[in-house]
Design a protein around this motif. Structure first.
Motif, PDB file in Angstrom:
ATOM      1  N   TYR A   4       0.690  -1.064   0.132  1.00 47.45           N
ATOM      2  CA  TYR A   4      -0.002  -0.081  -0.018  1.00 47.45           C
ATOM      3  C   TYR A   4       0.922   1.308   0.195  1.00 47.45           C
ATOM      4  CZ  TYR A   4       0.465   2.025   4.502  1.00 47.45           C
ATOM      5  OH  TYR A   4       1.021   2.867   5.780  1.00 47.45           O
ATOM      6  N   ALA A   5       0.268   2.480  -0.239  1.00 45.96           N
ATOM      7  CA  ALA A   5       0.944   3.627  -0.132  1.00 45.96           C
ATOM      8  C   ALA A   5      -0.224   4.701   0.068  1.00 45.96           C
ATOM      9  CB  ALA A   5       1.678   4.126  -1.638  1.00 45.96           C
ATOM     10  N   VAL A   6       0.075   5.582   0.795  1.00 45.48           N
ATOM     11  CA  VAL A   6      -0.668   7.121   0.982  1.00 45.48           C
ATOM     12  C   VAL A   6      -0.276   8.085   0.260  1.00 45.48           C
ATOM     13  CG1 VAL A   6      -1.454   8.600   2.667  1.00 45.48           C
ATOM     14  CG2 VAL A   6      -0.908   6.073   3.272  1.00 45.48           C
ATOM     15  N   PHE A  12      -5.502   9.973  -0.018  1.00 40.47           N
ATOM     16  CA  PHE A  12      -6.111   8.799  -0.138  1.00 40.47           C
ATOM     17  C   PHE A  12      -5.106   7.653  -0.177  1.00 40.47           C
ATOM     18  CE2 PHE A  12      -4.892  10.199  -4.382  1.00 40.47           C
ATOM     19  CZ  PHE A  12      -4.619   9.173  -5.069  1.00 40.47           C
ATOM     20  N   GLY A  13      -5.580   6.565   0.309  1.00 45.40           N
ATOM     21  CA  GLY A  13      -4.636   5.558  -0.169  1.00 45.40           C
ATOM     22  C   GLY A  13      -4.714   4.487  -1.040  1.00 45.40           C
ATOM     23  N   VAL A  14      -3.863   3.703  -1.683  1.00 45.65           N
ATOM     24  CA  VAL A  14      -4.054   2.636  -2.646  1.00 45.65           C
ATOM     25  C   VAL A  14      -3.272   1.547  -1.923  1.00 45.65           C
ATOM     26  CG1 VAL A  14      -4.150   4.396  -4.645  1.00 45.65           C
ATOM     27  CG2 VAL A  14      -1.847   3.351  -3.651  1.00 45.65           C
ATOM     28  N   LEU A  15      -4.186   0.350  -2.258  1.00 43.75           N
ATOM     29  CA  LEU A  15      -3.710  -1.075  -1.901  1.00 43.75           C
ATOM     30  C   LEU A  15      -3.937  -2.118  -2.770  1.00 43.75           C
ATOM     31  CD1 LEU A  15      -3.257  -2.736   0.968  1.00 43.75           C
ATOM     32  CD2 LEU A  15      -5.939  -2.865   1.096  1.00 43.75           C
ATOM     33  N   ASP A  16      -2.841  -2.817  -3.003  1.00 40.29           N
ATOM     34  CA  ASP A  16      -2.888  -4.165  -3.845  1.00 40.29           C
ATOM     35  C   ASP A  16      -3.046  -5.241  -2.846  1.00 40.29           C
ATOM     36  OD1 ASP A  16      -2.424  -6.127  -5.591  1.00 40.29           O
ATOM     37  OD2 ASP A  16      -0.438  -5.734  -6.199  1.00 40.29           O
ATOM     38  N   THR A  17      -4.387  -5.719  -2.720  1.00 40.17           N
ATOM     39  CA  THR A  17      -4.771  -6.789  -2.011  1.00 40.17           C
ATOM     40  C   THR A  17      -4.177  -8.154  -2.353  1.00 40.17           C
ATOM     41  OG1 THR A  17      -6.823  -7.114  -3.095  1.00 40.17           O
ATOM     42  CG2 THR A  17      -6.801  -5.827  -1.262  1.00 40.17           C
ATOM     43  N   SER A  18      -3.815  -8.140  -3.718  1.00 41.88           N
ATOM     44  CA  SER A  18      -3.280  -9.511  -4.262  1.00 41.88           C
ATOM     45  C   SER A  18      -1.913  -9.794  -3.666  1.00 41.88           C
ATOM     46  CB  SER A  18      -3.242  -9.434  -5.774  1.00 41.88           C
ATOM     47  OG  SER A  18      -2.139  -8.506  -6.094  1.00 41.88           O
ATOM     48  N   THR A  19      -1.179  -8.946  -3.165  1.00 41.56           N
ATOM     49  CA  THR A  19      -0.026  -9.199  -2.213  1.00 41.56           C
ATOM     50  C   THR A  19      -0.036  -9.487  -0.862  1.00 41.56           C
ATOM     51  OG1 THR A  19       0.103  -6.780  -2.095  1.00 41.56           O
ATOM     52  CG2 THR A  19       1.266  -7.711  -4.278  1.00 41.56           C
ATOM     53  N   ALA A  20      -1.482  -9.625  -0.448  1.00 33.54           N
ATOM     54  CA  ALA A  20      -1.692  -9.937   1.003  1.00 33.54           C
ATOM     55  C   ALA A  20      -0.836 -11.122   1.375  1.00 33.54           C
ATOM     56  CB  ALA A  20      -3.176  -9.958   1.262  1.00 33.54           C
ATOM     57  N   LEU A  21      -0.536 -11.070   2.626  1.00 32.06           N
ATOM     58  CA  LEU A  21       0.318 -12.425   3.020  1.00 32.06           C
ATOM     59  C   LEU A  21      -0.713 -13.290   3.630  1.00 32.06           C
ATOM     60  CD1 LEU A  21       3.288 -10.539   5.122  1.00 32.06           C
ATOM     61  CD2 LEU A  21       3.350 -11.274   2.597  1.00 32.06           C
TER      62      LEU A  21
END
Length: 269
Positions: free
Chosen positions: A249-251, A260-269
């Motif tokens: 993620y990044a803010v 705002f934030g961005v999140l790549d959920t495909s990289t979740a552990l």
């Protein structure tokens, strides 16, 4: 979280909008970043507002600020079956109403409020517009968190207003003193499957002048690419990119200053 029949469960984030000085610049920025297209402007009398579409489905809205003194921000709205009743609970729990519940044409009833720590959020009682049609996919809403300096009063506030059950993120041994508390709707299990938002503490990593606020996150297919696009379009990076158990993620801030934030959920552990 969507309840049976397509309605959003009480207290669930169901909509978000950005208030911007330059609406056309916002459309160019977010169109490039998230692949949004935009519906027709709002009818006369409803202000300068356009709905952002992802593959033809509602994802968010952009609004032109009616007053330059207003903040340039993303606002998250929580579902309320009765906005007036929820407004009453907000007052009783130590919050304040910024704008009273008011009809937005036939779309629904909106209000804005501030919690005891100073963070502003919205209420949405649906009419013809229920809320998001696209969520948790690249280019759409995925998460919200309130960033505050007031741990106990803010936790108590959201429990009283929306009936959230709360649990600490990550290290369960932290208990109620956890820096991050996750919210689940009333009547649902307090676990990650049912989580709808969280509270995090503003600590020494934030500027001292940073006020309490909600941070809205959007899902992206590639966090680093989203950061590069943001910078290329005139925005900037506030924090990250970095890896977390929930994904990379990044803010960021857009080219007009909305955070705002961005999140790549495909990289979740």
């Amino acid at each position: 979280m969507v309840a049976a029949g397509g309605a959003f469960a009480e207290g669930t984030p169901c909509w978000t909008d950005a208030m911007l000085p330059d609406l056309e610049a916002g459309k160019r920025f977010y169109g490039e970043l998230f692949g949004w297209t935009f519906g027709d402007p709002a009818p006369p009398g409803q202000g300068s507002r356009t709905v952002a579409l992802l593959g033809g489905r509602r994802a968010a809205a952009l609004l032109r600020k009616p007053d330059g003194r207003l903040p340039t921000v993303w606002t998250v709205y929580f579902a309320a079956s009765d906005a007036a009743a929820t407004a009453g609970r907000i007052r009783a729990a130590g919050g304040q109403l910024v704008t009273e519940p008011e009809a937005v044409g036939r779309d629904g009833v909106a209000a804005t409020a501030v919690d005891p720590g100073g963070a502003v959020f919205g209420l949405w009682q649906p009419g013809e517009l229920a809320g998001f049609e696209a969520v948790r996919e690249p280019g759409s809403y995925v998460w919200t968190e309130v960033c505050t300096r007031e741990r106990e009063p803010v936790d108590a506030f959201y429990q009283e207003v929306f009936g959230y059950s709360m649990y600490p993120a990550g290290d369960e041994s932290a208990g109620e003193a956890a820096d991050v508390m996750v919210w689940a709707p009333r009547g649902e299990p307090a676990d990650d499957e049912h989580a709808v938002g969280s509270r995090t503490m503003i600590d020494e990593t934030y500027p001292v002048e940073m006020p309490a606020h909600f941070l809205v996150h959007f899902a992206v297919a590639d966090c680093d690419a989203a950061v590069r696009t943001t910078v290329r379009m005139g925005g900037r990076t506030v924090d990250g990119p970095q890896d977390t158990p929930f994904g990379r993620y990044a803010v960021l801030t857009d080219n007009q200053g909305a955070r705002f934030g961005v999140l790549d959920t495909s990289t979740a552990l």
